[in-house]
Scaffold this active site. Structure first.
Site, PDB file in Angstrom:
ATOM      1  N   CYS A 189      36.077   4.899  -3.409  1.00 57.70           N
ATOM      2  CA  CYS A 189      37.314   4.754  -3.430  1.00 57.70           C
ATOM      3  C   CYS A 189      38.325   4.349  -2.168  1.00 57.70           C
ATOM      4  O   CYS A 189      38.933   3.567  -2.292  1.00 57.70           O
ATOM      5  CB  CYS A 189      37.993   6.154  -3.887  1.00 57.70           C
ATOM      6  SG  CYS A 189      39.810   6.228  -4.219  1.00 57.70           S
ATOM      7  N   CYS A 190      37.660   4.832  -1.179  1.00 52.32           N
ATOM      8  CA  CYS A 190      38.230   4.356   0.241  1.00 52.32           C
ATOM      9  C   CYS A 190      37.957   2.841   0.286  1.00 52.32           C
ATOM     10  O   CYS A 190      38.754   2.042   0.861  1.00 52.32           O
ATOM     11  CB  CYS A 190      37.705   5.191   1.361  1.00 52.32           C
ATOM     12  SG  CYS A 190      38.493   6.799   1.285  1.00 52.32           S
ATOM     13  N   CYS A 229      45.570   9.896   1.468  1.00 55.32           N
ATOM     14  CA  CYS A 229      46.047   9.868   0.051  1.00 55.32           C
ATOM     15  C   CYS A 229      46.085  11.334  -0.297  1.00 55.32           C
ATOM     16  O   CYS A 229      45.618  12.352  -0.141  1.00 55.32           O
ATOM     17  CB  CYS A 229      44.899   9.110  -0.494  1.00 55.32           C
ATOM     18  SG  CYS A 229      44.612   7.471  -0.050  1.00 55.32           S
ATOM     19  N   CYS A 271      43.157  13.625  -1.780  1.00 55.56           N
ATOM     20  CA  CYS A 271      42.144  13.956  -0.712  1.00 55.56           C
ATOM     21  C   CYS A 271      42.293  14.476   0.467  1.00 55.56           C
ATOM     22  O   CYS A 271      41.895  14.457   1.657  1.00 55.56           O
ATOM     23  CB  CYS A 271      41.296  12.833  -0.447  1.00 55.56           C
ATOM     24  SG  CYS A 271      40.293  11.992  -1.902  1.00 55.56           S
ATOM     25  N   CYS A 307      37.546   7.375   6.477  1.00 57.14           N
ATOM     26  CA  CYS A 307      37.739   6.646   5.339  1.00 57.14           C
ATOM     27  C   CYS A 307      36.917   5.239   5.328  1.00 57.14           C
ATOM     28  O   CYS A 307      36.830   4.799   4.195  1.00 57.14           O
ATOM     29  CB  CYS A 307      39.372   6.071   5.349  1.00 57.14           C
ATOM     30  SG  CYS A 307      39.842   4.874   6.533  1.00 57.14           S
TER      31      CYS A 307
END
Length: 250
Positions: free
Chosen positions: A131-132, A212, A215, A238
């Protein structure tokens, strides 16, 4: 008579900066204050070649204020992962206006990649690294393409993986500068007070490191400031920043 041989087009792939360059910078600015260092670099050899990258998080105002004191035209890059707190987006706009920046550049994830790799928007819940990479690393790589150097707000006290953080690093052929690497929380708080800088609205609620929304959690007393990031995952950065392996003796 034959035509002259065509000149071959040559692409210069030489990196703008090497690890040796970063170490030389580290030595050159040893003992020089963050403000003096930024002034010398921003009006000197890095003018027009550098951007400031900011998350507009809990401590971001200090470094951004220092940059603005030198040159409000320095590009400021913000990656909007589309998972940010609404408070962060509002704080970004407030701070950029207050400090007078003229070139705020907002980069977002590639929608084509999102459609392929995160169609549900839930990748953070089972693959935070992926995702990062999708929402932070790839957009920042695009954002930094025109620049030879960039300024980061990392500090050594923020977590155990950052304790050996140098002021200068080589990162994919660019110079990455951490002006506040040796600053502690007390020094940051004093700077906020001296310059009457606004705080991120979530800090007072216990969010000491703000990324985010899915998280990021509140930090308990005694925990590292970044303990609230990716809680329950074996993850500390990240992907924009790797845990430092800096050794001043190398």
């Amino acid at each position: 008579m034959g035509e002259p041989a065509r000149q071959l087009d040559m692409i210069d792939v030489t990196p703008a900066f090497t690890r040796a360059d970063a170490m030389a910078m580290q030595e050159r600015f040893e003992g020089v204050s963050a403000q003096e260092m930024l002034f010398e670099l921003l009006v000197g050899e890095l003018r027009g070649r550098i951007a400031a990258v900011s998350s507009f998080g809990a401590e971001s105002a200090v470094l951004l204020h220092m940059v603005a004191q030198v040159d409000v035209d320095v590009p400021v890059v913000f990656t909007n992962t589309q998972k940010m707190f609404g408070e962060t987006l509002a704080y970004r706009d407030e701070l950029a206006e207050k400090l007078g920046f003229t070139d705020l550049r907002v980069f977002r994830p590639d929608p084509r990649l999102l459609a392929i790799k995160d169609k549900t928007g839930l990748r953070w819940s089972y693959d935070p690294d992926g995702c990062c990479d999708l929402r932070k690393v790839e957009p920042l790589r695009r954002a930094l393409a025109p620049f030879d150097a960039w300024i980061s707000g990392r500090k050594g006290f923020q977590s155990g993986t950052r304790t050996a953080l140098p002021r200068f690093e080589e990162d994919e052929g660019r110079l990455k500068i951490n002006p506040l690497a040796d600053w502690d929380k007390a020094k940051l708080d004093a700077y906020f007070a001296e310059h009457e800088l606004p705080r991120h609205p979530l800090e007072a609620q216990g969010y000491l490191s703000i990324g985010c929304a899915p998280c990021t959690t509140k930090v308990a007393p005694g925990e590292d400031p970044r303990a609230g990031r990716w809680r329950s995952f074996d993850k500390v950065e990240c992907g924009i920043h790797a845990p430092t392996d800096y050794d001043p003796m190398i």
